[in-house]
Write a protein that holds these residues in place. Structure first.
Motif, PDB file in Angstrom:
ATOM      1  N   THR A 199      84.583  -0.573  -6.529  1.00 63.29           N
ATOM      2  CA  THR A 199      86.124  -0.491  -6.698  1.00 63.29           C
ATOM      3  C   THR A 199      87.117   0.018  -5.525  1.00 63.29           C
ATOM      4  OG1 THR A 199      85.764  -0.860  -9.422  1.00 63.29           O
ATOM      5  CG2 THR A 199      87.931   0.153  -8.149  1.00 63.29           C
ATOM      6  N   TYR A 200      86.543   1.389  -5.477  1.00 59.60           N
ATOM      7  CA  TYR A 200      87.442   1.769  -4.438  1.00 59.60           C
ATOM      8  C   TYR A 200      87.001   1.500  -2.871  1.00 59.60           C
ATOM      9  CZ  TYR A 200      88.883   5.536  -7.719  1.00 59.60           C
ATOM     10  OH  TYR A 200      89.747   5.761  -9.159  1.00 59.60           O
ATOM     11  N   TYR A 201      86.237   0.856  -2.953  1.00 57.29           N
ATOM     12  CA  TYR A 201      86.398   0.559  -1.646  1.00 57.29           C
ATOM     13  C   TYR A 201      86.852  -0.956  -0.710  1.00 57.29           C
ATOM     14  CZ  TYR A 201      81.488   2.892  -0.493  1.00 57.29           C
ATOM     15  OH  TYR A 201      80.851   3.666  -0.482  1.00 57.29           O
ATOM     16  N   PHE A 202      86.451  -1.632  -2.553  1.00 58.74           N
ATOM     17  CA  PHE A 202      88.226  -2.641  -2.336  1.00 58.74           C
ATOM     18  C   PHE A 202      89.349  -2.419  -1.482  1.00 58.74           C
ATOM     19  CE2 PHE A 202      84.877  -5.109  -5.253  1.00 58.74           C
ATOM     20  CZ  PHE A 202      84.014  -5.324  -4.144  1.00 58.74           C
ATOM     21  N   ILE A 203      89.692  -1.266  -2.852  1.00 57.27           N
ATOM     22  CA  ILE A 203      90.776  -0.914  -2.576  1.00 57.27           C
ATOM     23  C   ILE A 203      91.491   0.097  -1.161  1.00 57.27           C
ATOM     24  CG2 ILE A 203      92.550   1.342  -3.104  1.00 57.27           C
ATOM     25  CD1 ILE A 203      91.210   1.003  -6.124  1.00 57.27           C
ATOM     26  N   CYS A 204      90.305   0.922  -0.216  1.00 55.36           N
ATOM     27  CA  CYS A 204      89.816   1.136   0.750  1.00 55.36           C
ATOM     28  C   CYS A 204      89.963  -0.121   2.134  1.00 55.36           C
ATOM     29  CB  CYS A 204      88.488   1.598   1.023  1.00 55.36           C
ATOM     30  SG  CYS A 204      89.128   2.669   3.165  1.00 55.36           S
ATOM     31  N   CYS A 205      89.547  -0.881   1.678  1.00 58.04           N
ATOM     32  CA  CYS A 205      89.712  -2.526   2.608  1.00 58.04           C
ATOM     33  C   CYS A 205      90.977  -3.005   2.324  1.00 58.04           C
ATOM     34  CB  CYS A 205      88.868  -3.243   2.563  1.00 58.04           C
ATOM     35  SG  CYS A 205      86.944  -3.541   3.237  1.00 58.04           S
ATOM     36  N   LEU A 206      92.197  -2.957   1.370  1.00 60.18           N
ATOM     37  CA  LEU A 206      93.704  -3.351   0.509  1.00 60.18           C
ATOM     38  C   LEU A 206      94.340  -2.249   1.782  1.00 60.18           C
ATOM     39  CD1 LEU A 206      95.727  -4.982  -0.570  1.00 60.18           C
ATOM     40  CD2 LEU A 206      95.376  -3.583  -2.625  1.00 60.18           C
ATOM     41  N   ALA A 207      93.983  -0.896   1.844  1.00 61.70           N
ATOM     42  CA  ALA A 207      94.721  -0.090   2.682  1.00 61.70           C
ATOM     43  C   ALA A 207      94.548  -0.474   4.290  1.00 61.70           C
ATOM     44  CB  ALA A 207      94.248   1.430   2.104  1.00 61.70           C
ATOM     45  N   VAL A 208      93.049  -0.724   4.338  1.00 60.64           N
ATOM     46  CA  VAL A 208      93.101  -0.820   5.623  1.00 60.64           C
ATOM     47  C   VAL A 208      94.258  -2.134   6.004  1.00 60.64           C
ATOM     48  CG1 VAL A 208      91.932  -1.556   7.696  1.00 60.64           C
ATOM     49  CG2 VAL A 208      90.876   0.011   5.998  1.00 60.64           C
ATOM     50  N   SER A 209      94.189  -3.608   5.028  1.00 60.57           N
ATOM     51  CA  SER A 209      94.715  -4.224   5.659  1.00 60.57           C
ATOM     52  C   SER A 209      96.131  -3.953   6.099  1.00 60.57           C
ATOM     53  CB  SER A 209      94.604  -5.422   4.421  1.00 60.57           C
ATOM     54  OG  SER A 209      92.943  -5.642   4.492  1.00 60.57           O
TER      55      SER A 209
END
Length: 314
Positions: A71-81
């Motif tokens: 879940t937080y890895y996906f949020i992290c990737c969204l932040a990178v985007s």
């Protein structure tokens, strides 16, 4: 932002002749068709705030082992985007300010190459951001409807494959877009992708809200506490409205712009709408600033880690 513009390829409809463009532009010369002039300093400030905000999210997730989950890895990737949007905006705005103040003189070919790089970054961030917003919605859906099987469904290996696939697809699709932007088929694919993500999020979040409402109704009928039920249902409805409303407001105008480019490039109304491209770009940057507030900062564990990061207590 006239000399170097983000997604400059989409500012003007290319499938209209210059004569038609000038005629329609002249026909839509009213005050409200002059667009919105947003100073470069505003884009610079928004980009800096968004970059810092998303950097904090990434740092907090990397720091706290309790946040090392799909879940937080996906949020992290969204932040990178979102950081890609901020970085491309900062580079472009800084470059523009140097040009405007005569502190930098470059050849036209350099400007053109820089345009392509910025377009590539923004296109990649657009596709990846939309993808991770959809993945986060699916992840929440699995968490609610398949809670007992969540860890067997959303394994770390599947999460890594999902993230790698999204980044690869974003890079390939953005490269195709920059190279073949004059092909309407490319734009139609991008528009279809946005509509698919919008429908996906709408269906999943409404289904999740319906389930939560059903559970709250059962609890309130057993405990006979309709006030709690109404307040909880209202809170859920507000959350759902914020999620979908922000998504549609920030991304909708840009994709409507793409639809008009494909369907009516010479229509007076459409050419008038094209003049507001800077505003649509402004909304996309605002979205990269709002995303952490919706998807990351609502977590108590992440907020605690953020405080530690900001206090440098590593």
């Amino acid at each position: 932002m006239s000399t170097l513009a983000p997604l400059r390829l989409l500012r003007e409809p290319w499938n209209a002749s210059e004569g038609n463009q000038s005629n329609t532009t002249a026909g839509t010369g009213s005050t409200w068709c002059q667009g919105v002039d947003i100073p470069n300093e505003v884009f610079l400030a928004l980009g800096l705030v968004s970059l810092v905000e998303n950097l904090l999210v990434v740092a907090a997730i990397l720091k706290n082992r309790n946040l090392h989950s799909p879940t937080y890895y996906f949020i992290c990737c969204l932040a990178v985007s979102d950081m890609l949007v901020s970085i491309s905006n900062l580079v472009e705005t800084f470059f523009l300010l140097l040009l405007e103040h005569g502190m930098l003189v470059v050849h036209a070919s350099v400007v053109r190459h820089m345009d392509n790089v910025i377009d590539l970054l923004i296109c990649s961030s657009v596709v990846s951001s939309l993808s991770f917003l959809g993945v986060i919605a699916v992840d929440r859906y699995i968490t609610i409807f398949y809670a007992l099987r969540y860890h067997s469904i959303m394994t770390l290996q599947r999460a890594v494959v999902t993230m790698a696939s999204i980044w690869l697809a974003s890079t390939v699709s953005s490269t195709l877009f920059v190279n073949y932007y004059r092909n309407n088929a490319i734009l139609l694919c991008l528009i279809s992708f946005f509509l698919f993500m919008l429908v996906l999020m709408l269906v999943l979040y409404i289904h999740m809200f319906a389930l939560a409402r059903h559970h709250l109704r059962s609890i309130s009928s057993q405990q006979k506490q309709p006030t709690i039920y109404r307040s909880s249902s209202l809170k859920g409805a507000v959350t759902l409205t914020i999620l979908l409303g922000v998504f549609f407001i920030c991304w909708g105008p840009f994709f409507f712009h793409l639809i008009l480019i494909v369907t009516c490039p010479t229509n007076p109304f459409c050419t008038c709408f094209f003049s507001y491209f800077n505003l649509f770009h402004f909304l996309i940057i605002c979205n990269s600033l709002i995303d952490p507030l919706i998807y990351a900062f609502r977590s108590r564990e992440l907020r605690r880690t953020l405080r530690e990061v900001m206090l440098c207590s590593w």
